[in-house]
Design an enzyme around this catalytic site. Structure first.
Site, PDB file in Angstrom:
ATOM      1  N   THR A  37     -13.155   7.157   1.646  1.00  0.00           N
ATOM      2  CA  THR A  37     -12.450   8.157   0.828  1.00  0.00           C
ATOM      3  C   THR A  37     -12.373   9.484   1.582  1.00  0.00           C
ATOM      4  O   THR A  37     -11.291  10.093   1.686  1.00  0.00           O
ATOM      5  CB  THR A  37     -13.154   8.353  -0.529  1.00  0.00           C
ATOM      6  OG1 THR A  37     -13.496   7.068  -1.067  1.00  0.00           O
ATOM      7  CG2 THR A  37     -12.265   9.094  -1.514  1.00  0.00           C
ATOM      8  N   GLY A 103     -24.074   4.946   1.103  1.00  0.00           N
ATOM      9  CA  GLY A 103     -23.579   3.600   1.376  1.00  0.00           C
ATOM     10  C   GLY A 103     -23.146   3.460   2.829  1.00  0.00           C
ATOM     11  O   GLY A 103     -23.288   2.396   3.438  1.00  0.00           O
ATOM     12  N   GLY A 104     -22.656   4.544   3.382  1.00  0.00           N
ATOM     13  CA  GLY A 104     -22.243   4.549   4.798  1.00  0.00           C
ATOM     14  C   GLY A 104     -23.356   5.003   5.723  1.00  0.00           C
ATOM     15  O   GLY A 104     -23.142   5.124   6.934  1.00  0.00           O
ATOM     16  N   GLU A 110     -25.074  14.418   5.212  1.00  0.00           N
ATOM     17  CA  GLU A 110     -24.232  14.744   4.050  1.00  0.00           C
ATOM     18  C   GLU A 110     -24.969  15.693   3.108  1.00  0.00           C
ATOM     19  O   GLU A 110     -24.383  16.634   2.576  1.00  0.00           O
ATOM     20  CB  GLU A 110     -23.835  13.463   3.315  1.00  0.00           C
ATOM     21  CG  GLU A 110     -22.859  12.613   4.114  1.00  0.00           C
ATOM     22  CD  GLU A 110     -22.545  11.266   3.468  1.00  0.00           C
ATOM     23  OE1 GLU A 110     -21.476  10.736   3.738  1.00  0.00           O
ATOM     24  OE2 GLU A 110     -23.387  10.758   2.705  1.00  0.00           O
ATOM     25  N   LYS A 128     -16.188   4.468  -9.366  1.00  0.00           N
ATOM     26  CA  LYS A 128     -17.485   5.045  -8.970  1.00  0.00           C
ATOM     27  C   LYS A 128     -18.149   5.832 -10.104  1.00  0.00           C
ATOM     28  O   LYS A 128     -19.285   6.269  -9.962  1.00  0.00           O
ATOM     29  CB  LYS A 128     -17.290   6.003  -7.779  1.00  0.00           C
ATOM     30  CG  LYS A 128     -16.544   5.439  -6.572  1.00  0.00           C
ATOM     31  CD  LYS A 128     -17.440   4.608  -5.728  1.00  0.00           C
ATOM     32  CE  LYS A 128     -16.841   4.188  -4.398  1.00  0.00           C
ATOM     33  NZ  LYS A 128     -16.610   5.252  -3.459  1.00  0.00           N
TER      34      LYS A 128
HETATM   35  C1  5RP Z   1     -21.695   7.700   3.285  1.00  0.00           C
HETATM   36  C2  5RP Z   1     -21.443   8.049   1.876  1.00  0.00           C
HETATM   37  C3  5RP Z   1     -20.080   7.834   1.342  1.00  0.00           C
HETATM   38  O1  5RP Z   1     -19.594   9.031   0.854  1.00  0.00           O
HETATM   39  C4  5RP Z   1     -20.141   6.824   0.257  1.00  0.00           C
HETATM   40  O2  5RP Z   1     -20.746   5.666   0.797  1.00  0.00           O
HETATM   41  C5  5RP Z   1     -18.771   6.499  -0.295  1.00  0.00           C
HETATM   42  O3  5RP Z   1     -18.008   5.863   0.685  1.00  0.00           O
HETATM   43  P1  5RP Z   1     -16.584   5.257   0.376  1.00  0.00           P
HETATM   44  O4  5RP Z   1     -15.687   6.433   0.112  1.00  0.00           O
HETATM   45  O5  5RP Z   1     -16.219   4.516   1.633  1.00  0.00           O
HETATM   46  O6  5RP Z   1     -16.712   4.352  -0.810  1.00  0.00           O
HETATM   47  O7  5RP Z   1     -22.295   8.502   1.157  1.00  0.00           O
HETATM   48  O8  5RP Z   1     -23.035   7.867   3.618  1.00  0.00           O
END
Ligand code: 5RP
Length: 228
Positions: A37, A103-104, A110, A128
Site C-alpha cells: 500500500t 507484516g513486511g 516504521e 484491514k
Molecule cells: C511492513 C508493514 C506494512 O505497512 C504492513 O505489513 C502492510 O503492508 P501491505 O500494505 O503490503 O498490506 O508494517 O512492515
C-alpha cells in the site's frame, strides 16, 4: 498491464495517492512507509518530485529506499531533519487507530519514523479494519543472540509462535534481527501487551502501534472511502 490490476490494488493506489495529495506539502521532509500500500504513496511522491516539488524522504526500509532512488526522490537520513508527515500501511487497525504493523518486517524503522513525524497517517484497504487487534499474528523483533530465551518467555503466553522464515532460511530484518510472529487471537489491551513484551530483554520492538496515529485513511474495493 491493466488487465492484471485487482480491485484491491486499485483501492491501495487510491488511498496511497489521496494520502500524499492531502498531507504532503512542497518543501518538506516526509517519512515513507513499507509494503504494497505504501508503495503507491511512494509512487505519488515520485510524481510530485518529477513535477519539480522539493521533497526529501526518510525511508522506513531498504526496499522503500530502493524505490525512492528509482523514482529520483531525494533521501534524508533518519534524525537529520524534522519529519513533517509520515505515511505508512498497516496489517490491522481499530477505529481507535491502534495498529498491528510489521507484516513486511519493517516495524522498527516504521515505528521510529512514526514517533518522529509531526503527523503520522496510515493508509489501508477496508479489509484491514478490525474491532479488536490480534487476528493478524503480532510481529516481535528479537536480537538473534537472545532468540531462545525470548522464545521460551513468549511460550508462557500459550499462543502459537512462528519464527519467521524466508526462502527456507531465517528471515532477518533490515536491522539484522529475527521476527517471531505471535498469534494472540484477540488483544484486549494493546498498550499493556506492548509494554510487557518490550520489557523482555532481547526484544527490540513489537508491531503494536498504540496512540501514534493521527489519521487512518481507508479505501474499499467497491470504491468507497472512509477516515477516522
Ligand atoms: C511492513 C508493514 C506494512 O505497512 C504492513 O505489513 C502492510 O503492508 P501491505 O500494505 O503490503 O498490506 O508494517 O512492515
Amino acid at each position: 498491464v491493466s488487465g492484471s490490476v485487482t480491485l484491491e490494488d486499485r483501492a491501495k493506489r487510491e488511498v496511497g495517492y489521496s494520502a500524499v495529495d492531502a498531507y504532503v506539502r512542497d518543501g518538506t521532509c516526509i517519512g515513507l512507509g513499507t509494503g504494497t500500500t505504501a508503495k503507491f504513496a511512494v509512487d505519488r511522491v515520485g510524481e510530485l518530485v518529477a513535477k519539480g516539488w522539493s521533497l526529501r524522504a526518510v525511508p522506513t526500509s531498504v526496499a522503500t529506499a530502493t524505490q525512492c532512488r528509482m523514482l529520483g526522490i531525494p533521501l534524508a537520513n533518519f534524525g537529520s531533519e524534522a519529519i513533517d508527515v509520515a505515511i505508512d500501511g498497516a496489517d490491522e487497525t481499530t477505529r481507535g487507530r491502534d495498529l498491528i504493523k510489521g507484516g513486511g518486517g519493517a516495524l522498527f524503522r516504521e515505528k521510529a519514523v512514526a514517533l518522529a513525524a509531526a503527523t503520522f497517517v496510515v493508509i489501508v484497504t477496508d479489509r484491514k479494519v478490525v474491532a479488536k487487534l490480534g487476528a493478524f499474528a503480532l510481529p516481535v523483533e528479537v536480537v538473534p543472540y537472545s532468540l531462545p530465551v525470548v522464545l521460551r518467555e513468549l511460550q508462557t503466553y500459550g499462543v502459537p509462535i512462528t519464527h519467521r522464515n524466508r526462502d527456507g532460511a531465517a528471515y532477518l530484518t533490515d536491522n539484522g534481527n529475527a521476527i517471531l510472529d505471535c498469534a494472540f487471537g484477540t488483544i484486549d489491551d494493546p498498550g499493556a501487551l506492548d509494554a510487557r513484551l518490550q520489557a523482555l530483554h532481547g526484544v527490540v520492538d513489537t508491531g503494536l502501534f498504540v496512540g501514534l496515529t493521527a489519521r487512518v485513511l481507508v479505501a474499499g474495493e467497491d470504491g468507497s472511502t472512509d477516515a477516522f
